[in-house]
Design a protein around this motif. Structure first.
Motif, PDB file in Angstrom:
ATOM      1  N   GLU A  26       0.686  -1.123   0.208  1.00 18.25           N
ATOM      2  CA  GLU A  26       0.012  -0.009   0.041  1.00 18.25           C
ATOM      3  C   GLU A  26       0.919   1.114   0.040  1.00 18.25           C
ATOM      4  OE1 GLU A  26      -4.067   0.353   2.253  1.00 18.25           O
ATOM      5  OE2 GLU A  26      -2.649   1.274   3.512  1.00 18.25           O
ATOM      6  N   VAL A  27       0.558   2.121  -1.072  1.00 18.51           N
ATOM      7  CA  VAL A  27       1.310   3.534  -0.873  1.00 18.51           C
ATOM      8  C   VAL A  27       0.215   4.595  -0.576  1.00 18.51           C
ATOM      9  CG1 VAL A  27       3.034   2.781  -2.696  1.00 18.51           C
ATOM     10  CG2 VAL A  27       0.998   3.895  -3.264  1.00 18.51           C
ATOM     11  N   THR A  28       0.690   5.642  -0.071  1.00  9.28           N
ATOM     12  CA  THR A  28       0.202   6.725   0.480  1.00  9.28           C
ATOM     13  C   THR A  28       0.399   7.750  -0.523  1.00  9.28           C
ATOM     14  OG1 THR A  28      -0.021   6.081   2.614  1.00  9.28           O
ATOM     15  CG2 THR A  28      -0.570   8.399   2.166  1.00  9.28           C
ATOM     16  N   MET A  29      -0.515   8.301  -1.166  1.00  5.53           N
ATOM     17  CA  MET A  29      -0.337   9.510  -2.205  1.00  5.53           C
ATOM     18  C   MET A  29      -0.863  10.706  -1.681  1.00  5.53           C
ATOM     19  SD  MET A  29      -1.448   9.973  -5.998  1.00  5.53           S
ATOM     20  CE  MET A  29      -0.393   8.752  -6.714  1.00  5.53           C
ATOM     21  N   ARG A  30       0.008  11.889  -1.439  1.00  2.00           N
ATOM     22  CA  ARG A  30      -0.660  13.260  -0.958  1.00  2.00           C
ATOM     23  C   ARG A  30      -1.046  13.980  -2.058  1.00  2.00           C
ATOM     24  NH1 ARG A  30       2.867  17.112  -2.517  1.00  2.00           N
ATOM     25  NH2 ARG A  30       5.205  16.396  -2.617  1.00  2.00           N
ATOM     26  N   ARG A  31      -1.976  15.048  -1.879  1.00  4.45           N
ATOM     27  CA  ARG A  31      -2.174  15.991  -2.746  1.00  4.45           C
ATOM     28  C   ARG A  31      -1.074  16.624  -3.304  1.00  4.45           C
ATOM     29  NH1 ARG A  31      -6.860  17.637  -3.697  1.00  4.45           N
ATOM     30  NH2 ARG A  31      -7.589  19.402  -4.542  1.00  4.45           N
ATOM     31  N   PRO A  32      -1.124  16.921  -4.776  1.00  2.00           N
ATOM     32  CA  PRO A  32       0.028  17.549  -5.281  1.00  2.00           C
ATOM     33  C   PRO A  32      -0.023  19.039  -5.112  1.00  2.00           C
ATOM     34  CG  PRO A  32      -1.481  16.315  -7.159  1.00  2.00           C
ATOM     35  CD  PRO A  32      -1.787  16.458  -5.703  1.00  2.00           C
ATOM     36  N   ILE A  55       4.468  10.884  -9.712  1.00  2.00           N
ATOM     37  CA  ILE A  55       4.126  10.042  -8.630  1.00  2.00           C
ATOM     38  C   ILE A  55       5.180   9.682  -7.815  1.00  2.00           C
ATOM     39  CG2 ILE A  55       3.699   7.339  -8.748  1.00  2.00           C
ATOM     40  CD1 ILE A  55       2.203   7.839 -11.500  1.00  2.00           C
ATOM     41  N   ALA A  56       6.526   9.477  -8.029  1.00  2.00           N
ATOM     42  CA  ALA A  56       7.564   9.460  -7.097  1.00  2.00           C
ATOM     43  C   ALA A  56       7.545  10.467  -5.769  1.00  2.00           C
ATOM     44  CB  ALA A  56       8.924   9.523  -7.621  1.00  2.00           C
ATOM     45  N   ASN A  57       7.345  11.594  -6.385  1.00  2.00           N
ATOM     46  CA  ASN A  57       7.318  12.670  -5.473  1.00  2.00           C
ATOM     47  C   ASN A  57       5.902  12.633  -4.446  1.00  2.00           C
ATOM     48  OD1 ASN A  57       9.662  14.005  -6.342  1.00  2.00           O
ATOM     49  ND2 ASN A  57       8.776  15.514  -7.231  1.00  2.00           N
ATOM     50  N   LEU A  58       4.990  12.498  -4.835  1.00  2.00           N
ATOM     51  CA  LEU A  58       3.556  12.328  -4.139  1.00  2.00           C
ATOM     52  C   LEU A  58       3.583  11.082  -3.382  1.00  2.00           C
ATOM     53  CD1 LEU A  58       1.044  13.680  -7.099  1.00  2.00           C
ATOM     54  CD2 LEU A  58       2.398  14.931  -5.256  1.00  2.00           C
ATOM     55  N   CYS A  59       4.208  10.087  -3.624  1.00  2.00           N
ATOM     56  CA  CYS A  59       4.232   8.768  -2.897  1.00  2.00           C
ATOM     57  C   CYS A  59       5.353   8.498  -2.010  1.00  2.00           C
ATOM     58  CB  CYS A  59       3.818   7.613  -3.816  1.00  2.00           C
ATOM     59  SG  CYS A  59       2.120   7.742  -4.701  1.00  2.00           S
ATOM     60  N   ASP A  63      -0.593  -1.008 -12.057  1.00  2.00           N
ATOM     61  CA  ASP A  63      -0.377   0.070 -11.012  1.00  2.00           C
ATOM     62  C   ASP A  63       0.113   1.231 -11.165  1.00  2.00           C
ATOM     63  OD1 ASP A  63      -0.876  -2.191  -8.994  1.00  2.00           O
ATOM     64  OD2 ASP A  63       1.360  -2.683  -8.978  1.00  2.00           O
ATOM     65  N   PHE A  64       1.088   1.545 -12.030  1.00  2.00           N
ATOM     66  CA  PHE A  64       1.422   3.163 -12.553  1.00  2.00           C
ATOM     67  C   PHE A  64       0.219   3.596 -13.155  1.00  2.00           C
ATOM     68  CE2 PHE A  64       3.056   5.757 -15.929  1.00  2.00           C
ATOM     69  CZ  PHE A  64       4.080   6.478 -15.127  1.00  2.00           C
ATOM     70  N   MET A  65      -0.740   2.945 -13.970  1.00  2.00           N
ATOM     71  CA  MET A  65      -1.874   3.900 -14.461  1.00  2.00           C
ATOM     72  C   MET A  65      -2.763   3.929 -13.577  1.00  2.00           C
ATOM     73  SD  MET A  65      -1.006   4.018 -17.561  1.00  2.00           S
ATOM     74  CE  MET A  65      -2.354   4.835 -18.139  1.00  2.00           C
ATOM     75  N   ASN A  66      -2.734   2.949 -12.380  1.00  5.23           N
ATOM     76  CA  ASN A  66      -3.767   3.253 -11.445  1.00  5.23           C
ATOM     77  C   ASN A  66      -3.387   4.541 -10.477  1.00  5.23           C
ATOM     78  OD1 ASN A  66      -5.896   2.671  -9.604  1.00  5.23           O
ATOM     79  ND2 ASN A  66      -4.578   1.721  -8.315  1.00  5.23           N
ATOM     80  N   LEU A  67      -2.048   4.589 -10.353  1.00  6.80           N
ATOM     81  CA  LEU A  67      -1.525   5.756  -9.613  1.00  6.80           C
ATOM     82  C   LEU A  67      -1.946   7.054 -10.252  1.00  6.80           C
ATOM     83  CD1 LEU A  67       1.735   4.171  -8.104  1.00  6.80           C
ATOM     84  CD2 LEU A  67      -0.333   4.865  -6.834  1.00  6.80           C
ATOM     85  N   THR A  68      -1.687   7.073 -11.631  1.00  9.00           N
ATOM     86  CA  THR A  68      -1.831   8.064 -12.569  1.00  9.00           C
ATOM     87  C   THR A  68      -3.175   8.532 -12.484  1.00  9.00           C
ATOM     88  OG1 THR A  68      -0.228   7.524 -14.032  1.00  9.00           O
ATOM     89  CG2 THR A  68      -1.920   9.016 -14.971  1.00  9.00           C
ATOM     90  N   LYS A  69      -4.200   7.499 -12.316  1.00 11.54           N
ATOM     91  CA  LYS A  69      -5.659   7.982 -12.387  1.00 11.54           C
ATOM     92  C   LYS A  69      -6.019   8.792 -10.958  1.00 11.54           C
ATOM     93  CE  LYS A  69      -8.542   5.031 -11.012  1.00 11.54           C
ATOM     94  NZ  LYS A  69      -9.680   3.923 -10.640  1.00 11.54           N
ATOM     95  N   GLU A  70      -5.458   8.081  -9.783  1.00 10.14           N
ATOM     96  CA  GLU A  70      -5.701   8.792  -8.593  1.00 10.14           C
ATOM     97  C   GLU A  70      -5.178   9.867  -8.343  1.00 10.14           C
ATOM     98  OE1 GLU A  70      -7.413   7.489  -6.145  1.00 10.14           O
ATOM     99  OE2 GLU A  70      -7.939   5.647  -7.291  1.00 10.14           O
ATOM    100  N   ARG A  71      -3.817  10.218  -8.893  1.00  3.34           N
ATOM    101  CA  ARG A  71      -3.160  11.598  -9.088  1.00  3.34           C
ATOM    102  C   ARG A  71      -4.122  12.487  -9.648  1.00  3.34           C
ATOM    103  NH1 ARG A  71      -1.791  14.928 -12.696  1.00  3.34           N
ATOM    104  NH2 ARG A  71      -1.185  13.378 -14.135  1.00  3.34           N
ATOM    105  N   ASN A  72      -4.856  12.112 -10.849  1.00  3.46           N
ATOM    106  CA  ASN A  72      -5.586  12.867 -11.366  1.00  3.46           C
ATOM    107  C   ASN A  72      -6.956  13.329 -10.748  1.00  3.46           C
ATOM    108  OD1 ASN A  72      -4.041  13.233 -13.877  1.00  3.46           O
ATOM    109  ND2 ASN A  72      -4.938  11.314 -14.917  1.00  3.46           N
ATOM    110  N   SER A  73      -7.288  12.572 -10.091  1.00  3.51           N
ATOM    111  CA  SER A  73      -8.306  12.730  -8.987  1.00  3.51           C
ATOM    112  C   SER A  73      -8.362  13.752  -8.145  1.00  3.51           C
ATOM    113  CB  SER A  73      -8.951  11.403  -8.600  1.00  3.51           C
ATOM    114  OG  SER A  73      -8.170  11.212  -7.312  1.00  3.51           O
ATOM    115  N   PHE A  74      -7.051  14.326  -7.903  1.00  2.00           N
ATOM    116  CA  PHE A  74      -6.790  15.334  -6.929  1.00  2.00           C
ATOM    117  C   PHE A  74      -6.853  16.630  -7.621  1.00  2.00           C
ATOM    118  CE2 PHE A  74      -4.025  12.434  -4.312  1.00  2.00           C
ATOM    119  CZ  PHE A  74      -4.641  12.533  -2.930  1.00  2.00           C
ATOM    120  N   LEU A  75      -6.725  16.648  -8.771  1.00  3.88           N
ATOM    121  CA  LEU A  75      -6.770  17.870  -9.606  1.00  3.88           C
ATOM    122  C   LEU A  75      -8.079  18.222 -10.512  1.00  3.88           C
ATOM    123  CD1 LEU A  75      -3.383  17.281 -11.949  1.00  3.88           C
ATOM    124  CD2 LEU A  75      -3.841  18.648  -9.566  1.00  3.88           C
TER     125      LEU A  75
END
Length: 77
Positions: A18-24, A47-51, A65-77
């Motif tokens: 499990e990784v934690t992604m913060r808001r950009p 992604i590296a910076n945010l996670c 996983d990379f595409m899922n992290l990208t999708k999750e990152r986009n959900s912040f914006l």
């Protein structure tokens, strides 16, 4: 009613890690754009910076996983 913004998300990867992604922040977007002209590399840096991961860890992720992290990152914006 006050609009509450999610500050971070926990995301499960295929290997059950499990990784934690913060808001950009603007700084993250600028750093990623300065890192490369390649959009995929920019996304990896972001992604590296945010996670709190290394670039190597991000580049070694399963593509799903990379595409899922990208999708999750986009959900912040």
């Amino acid at each position: 009613m006050k609009n509450v913004r999610i500050q971070e998300k926990k995301i499960k990867l295929h290997d059950d890690k499990e990784v934690t992604m913060r808001r950009p922040k603007a700084r993250d977007l600028i750093t990623a754009s300065e890192a490369s002209n390649n959009p995929a590399k920019q996304e990896a840096v972001l992604i590296a910076n945010l996670c709190m991961m290394t670039i190597d860890e991000v580049e070694d992720l399963d593509a799903d996983d990379f595409m899922n992290l990208t999708k999750e990152r986009n959900s912040f914006l």
